[in-house]
Write a protein that holds these residues in place. Sequence first.
Motif, PDB file in Angstrom:
ATOM      1  N   PRO A 191       0.815  -1.231   0.000  1.00  0.00           N
ATOM      2  CA  PRO A 191       0.000   0.000   0.000  1.00  0.00           C
ATOM      3  C   PRO A 191       0.844   1.275   0.000  1.00  0.00           C
ATOM      4  N   LEU A 192       1.978   1.260   0.696  1.00  0.00           N
ATOM      5  CA  LEU A 192       2.838   2.437   0.728  1.00  0.00           C
ATOM      6  C   LEU A 192       3.419   2.722  -0.653  1.00  0.00           C
ATOM      7  N   ALA A 193       3.796   1.667  -1.360  1.00  0.00           N
ATOM      8  CA  ALA A 193       4.378   1.841  -2.696  1.00  0.00           C
ATOM      9  C   ALA A 193       3.357   2.421  -3.667  1.00  0.00           C
ATOM     10  N   GLY A 194       2.099   1.969  -3.576  1.00  0.00           N
ATOM     11  CA  GLY A 194       1.064   2.493  -4.471  1.00  0.00           C
ATOM     12  C   GLY A 194       0.812   3.973  -4.262  1.00  0.00           C
ATOM     13  N   ALA A 195       0.688   4.399  -2.999  1.00  0.00           N
ATOM     14  CA  ALA A 195       0.463   5.821  -2.714  1.00  0.00           C
ATOM     15  C   ALA A 195       1.682   6.655  -3.100  1.00  0.00           C
ATOM     16  N   HIS A 196       2.863   6.124  -2.869  1.00  0.00           N
ATOM     17  CA  HIS A 196       4.115   6.805  -3.224  1.00  0.00           C
ATOM     18  C   HIS A 196       4.159   7.129  -4.718  1.00  0.00           C
ATOM     19  N   ASP A 197       3.814   6.157  -5.563  1.00  0.00           N
ATOM     20  CA  ASP A 197       3.848   6.369  -7.006  1.00  0.00           C
ATOM     21  C   ASP A 197       2.816   7.396  -7.463  1.00  0.00           C
ATOM     22  N   ALA A 198       1.619   7.340  -6.883  1.00  0.00           N
ATOM     23  CA  ALA A 198       0.561   8.265  -7.287  1.00  0.00           C
ATOM     24  C   ALA A 198       0.914   9.710  -6.933  1.00  0.00           C
TER      25      ALA A 198
ATOM     26  N   PRO B 259      12.402   1.288   2.390  1.00  0.00           N
ATOM     27  CA  PRO B 259      12.568   2.679   1.940  1.00  0.00           C
ATOM     28  C   PRO B 259      11.306   3.326   1.376  1.00  0.00           C
ATOM     29  N   TYR B 260      10.286   2.547   1.031  1.00  0.00           N
ATOM     30  CA  TYR B 260       9.052   3.162   0.540  1.00  0.00           C
ATOM     31  C   TYR B 260       8.381   4.022   1.614  1.00  0.00           C
ATOM     32  N   LEU B 261       8.587   3.705   2.888  1.00  0.00           N
ATOM     33  CA  LEU B 261       7.952   4.489   3.953  1.00  0.00           C
ATOM     34  C   LEU B 261       8.489   5.919   4.030  1.00  0.00           C
ATOM     35  N   PRO B 262       9.796   6.132   4.230  1.00  0.00           N
ATOM     36  CA  PRO B 262      10.268   7.530   4.257  1.00  0.00           C
ATOM     37  C   PRO B 262      10.048   8.254   2.932  1.00  0.00           C
ATOM     38  N   CYS B 263      10.146   7.531   1.825  1.00  0.00           N
ATOM     39  CA  CYS B 263       9.950   8.182   0.528  1.00  0.00           C
ATOM     40  C   CYS B 263       8.495   8.616   0.332  1.00  0.00           C
ATOM     41  N   LEU B 264       7.551   7.843   0.869  1.00  0.00           N
ATOM     42  CA  LEU B 264       6.149   8.244   0.813  1.00  0.00           C
ATOM     43  C   LEU B 264       5.924   9.542   1.587  1.00  0.00           C
ATOM     44  N   VAL B 265       6.525   9.650   2.762  1.00  0.00           N
ATOM     45  CA  VAL B 265       6.377  10.863   3.586  1.00  0.00           C
ATOM     46  C   VAL B 265       6.929  12.079   2.843  1.00  0.00           C
ATOM     47  N   VAL B 266       8.112  11.921   2.252  1.00  0.00           N
ATOM     48  CA  VAL B 266       8.726  13.037   1.522  1.00  0.00           C
ATOM     49  C   VAL B 266       7.875  13.413   0.312  1.00  0.00           C
ATOM     50  N   ALA B 267       7.367  12.415  -0.408  1.00  0.00           N
ATOM     51  CA  ALA B 267       6.537  12.683  -1.598  1.00  0.00           C
ATOM     52  C   ALA B 267       5.264  13.430  -1.213  1.00  0.00           C
ATOM     53  N   LEU B 268       4.642  13.049  -0.105  1.00  0.00           N
ATOM     54  CA  LEU B 268       3.422  13.718   0.354  1.00  0.00           C
ATOM     55  C   LEU B 268       3.697  15.177   0.705  1.00  0.00           C
ATOM     56  N   LEU B 269       4.736  15.420   1.474  1.00  0.00           N
ATOM     57  CA  LEU B 269       5.073  16.790   1.862  1.00  0.00           C
ATOM     58  C   LEU B 269       5.404  17.644   0.637  1.00  0.00           C
ATOM     59  N   TRP B 270       6.102  17.057  -0.316  1.00  0.00           N
ATOM     60  CA  TRP B 270       6.480  17.812  -1.512  1.00  0.00           C
ATOM     61  C   TRP B 270       5.254  18.155  -2.355  1.00  0.00           C
ATOM     62  N   TYR B 271       4.325  17.201  -2.497  1.00  0.00           N
ATOM     63  CA  TYR B 271       3.105  17.489  -3.251  1.00  0.00           C
ATOM     64  C   TYR B 271       2.289  18.585  -2.566  1.00  0.00           C
ATOM     65  N   LEU B 272       2.150  18.516  -1.247  1.00  0.00           N
ATOM     66  CA  LEU B 272       1.394  19.546  -0.524  1.00  0.00           C
ATOM     67  C   LEU B 272       2.016  20.926  -0.718  1.00  0.00           C
ATOM     68  N   LYS B 273       3.338  20.985  -0.735  1.00  0.00           N
ATOM     69  CA  LYS B 273       4.020  22.256  -0.964  1.00  0.00           C
ATOM     70  C   LYS B 273       3.702  22.803  -2.358  1.00  0.00           C
ATOM     71  N   ILE B 274       3.780  21.948  -3.368  1.00  0.00           N
ATOM     72  CA  ILE B 274       3.480  22.376  -4.735  1.00  0.00           C
ATOM     73  C   ILE B 274       2.025  22.808  -4.857  1.00  0.00           C
ATOM     74  N   SER B 275       1.118  22.069  -4.252  1.00  0.00           N
ATOM     75  CA  SER B 275      -0.306  22.381  -4.329  1.00  0.00           C
ATOM     76  C   SER B 275      -0.615  23.708  -3.649  1.00  0.00           C
ATOM     77  N   ARG B 276      -0.037  23.942  -2.462  1.00  0.00           N
ATOM     78  CA  ARG B 276      -0.273  25.210  -1.757  1.00  0.00           C
ATOM     79  C   ARG B 276       0.271  26.389  -2.555  1.00  0.00           C
ATOM     80  N   ARG B 277       1.451  26.220  -3.143  1.00  0.00           N
ATOM     81  CA  ARG B 277       2.045  27.300  -3.926  1.00  0.00           C
ATOM     82  C   ARG B 277       1.187  27.606  -5.151  1.00  0.00           C
ATOM     83  N   SER B 278       0.690  26.554  -5.804  1.00  0.00           N
ATOM     84  CA  SER B 278      -0.165  26.749  -6.974  1.00  0.00           C
ATOM     85  C   SER B 278      -1.438  27.479  -6.593  1.00  0.00           C
ATOM     86  N   ARG B 279      -2.022  27.133  -5.435  1.00  0.00           N
ATOM     87  CA  ARG B 279      -3.264  27.782  -4.996  1.00  0.00           C
ATOM     88  C   ARG B 279      -3.024  29.246  -4.634  1.00  0.00           C
TER      89      ARG B 279
END
Length: 552
Positions: free
Chosen positions: A155-162, A212-232
């Motif tokens: 499940p972590l790998a699937g969310a990470h990729d998306a 490694p999918y666990l820490p990478c998922l956390v980083v990917a989530l934070l990075w997406y939220l940053k991009i989304s907030r900046r776009s908004r």
Amino acid sequence: MPAPESGETAADEPKPSGPGGPNLNRLARGGALNLVGAAVAGVQGLALVFLVAHLYSQRIAGTFFAATSLFIILQAVSGLGTDAGLLRWLPRHLALGDRGAARRTVPVALVPVAVTALAAGLVLALTAPWTAGHIGADDPGQAVDMVRVLALFLPLAGAHDALLAATRGHGSMRPTVLVDKILRQTLQVAGVVVAALLTDDAVWLALAWAAPYLPCLVVALLWYLKISRRSRAEAPVTAEAEAPSGWRPLAGDFWRFTAPRAFAQICQTAFQRADIVLVAALSSPREAAIYTAATRFIVISQLVTQAVQNVMQPAVSRLMALADRAGAQRVFAVCASWNLALAWPVHLSIAVGAPVYVGSFGAGYRGSGEVVTVVLAMAMLVATATGARDVMLLMAGRSGLSLVNQSAALGVNLVLNVLLIPPFGIAGAAVARACGLLVRTLLALVQVRRILDMTPASAGLFWAGGSALVSFAAVPLAVRLAAGSGEAALAGGLIPGAMLYLALLWAGRERLSLTAFASLLPGRRGRTALAGTAASPATETTSARSMHAHGN
């Protein structure tokens, strides 16, 4: 258009239409970043196979390769094709100024992926004894534990990729490069080394690869939220923002396109990995280890192709949305020549130096592994010479055709594997994969030509192909015939061949549009790739929304 990342200027944004067409400078910069990630990932992918082959027995290595291949297939199943869906719809919404629709598209994709990945992980855990009995017949006990560990992280790998696909849809390539290509694979290689030093238990090997999918998922989530907030924050108030599209039509459009892609993605990943599982089941885990090592070079080519496609997909999606077919054709042809220029040296070098390449994994890997390497290297020459055909079909909305092509290739591959592995072993598996690869390539090439009236052929493509054949086939083969097939002879052929190749690329830089990479140099960021291709002021100041209306 999405807000430029730090260090990027508005002048670097692709021109949607008009005399300027696509901005090759931006493609070159994004491609260069992705190539760095592809190079690191390729080296670390080879290092991972090399370390497992040398630190563990062929029995454990073969079981591990088969189990992780199964994990990757299920990861593709769980992804439901949302990477292609996000890369088509996010750039379209952003190009048309509807940032609200872009924000809502991400949960439309992410929630089904998370649910599917959780269900797939549960099924894999429950069926671990049966699965292990087929891929780890020599030691089913360890194989069961290995499969259950991998199921936990699915499940972590699937969310990470998306989430990483969502960042690419916003035009940001850095998260994918830094998180997936560099961070995750660095942690996997380091984890394999630590696991081997601490214990010979195969369960810890699987944990080191999956954790490694666990820490990478956390980083990917934070990075997406940053991009989304900046776009908004930076988005202007538009009619779309005041009256956003409803969830139901948005989800309907997204999944009508993505659903066929979900099955195509499954077929594509199964095509890439099913032969390893079948070799383990129909032959032995030891043969699966040899086959994995002999075919690992293909991953380097796939990473190179992905590096080019990652910048190509959103660009083509924007151009298609703005009815700029000439610009899309230009991107298709230029990226095809870049892809060939990068991939052919790898395949030709591996084919010429097959004995050295296969022997580097250990004495037990020599022999039949060389035949596998040469057969698949030749097939990959054809596949990488014809450009990103599937991307063009997908970005034009033809996800159904992509499914047909991937299904046909998988069917040919599976049938021939079942027929050829028992009598011919891994050589039969290589022939099966090569035939499936050629079927997929030729089908897509004909469809792109007949339906979209587009072709990857260009002066740059032929120049790059001829240069690679002379530099990495003719020169090394002449040295091999004179001096043998050892490491020194191979180096004696490849080093002057590489020097000749660089000289030929420089001579053909205009044909290959390599002048676009001049924007990477200090002071050249804002210049266009080709002289005389700058868009007119009217084009630059016209909104993307207006362009779309006029184009239709």
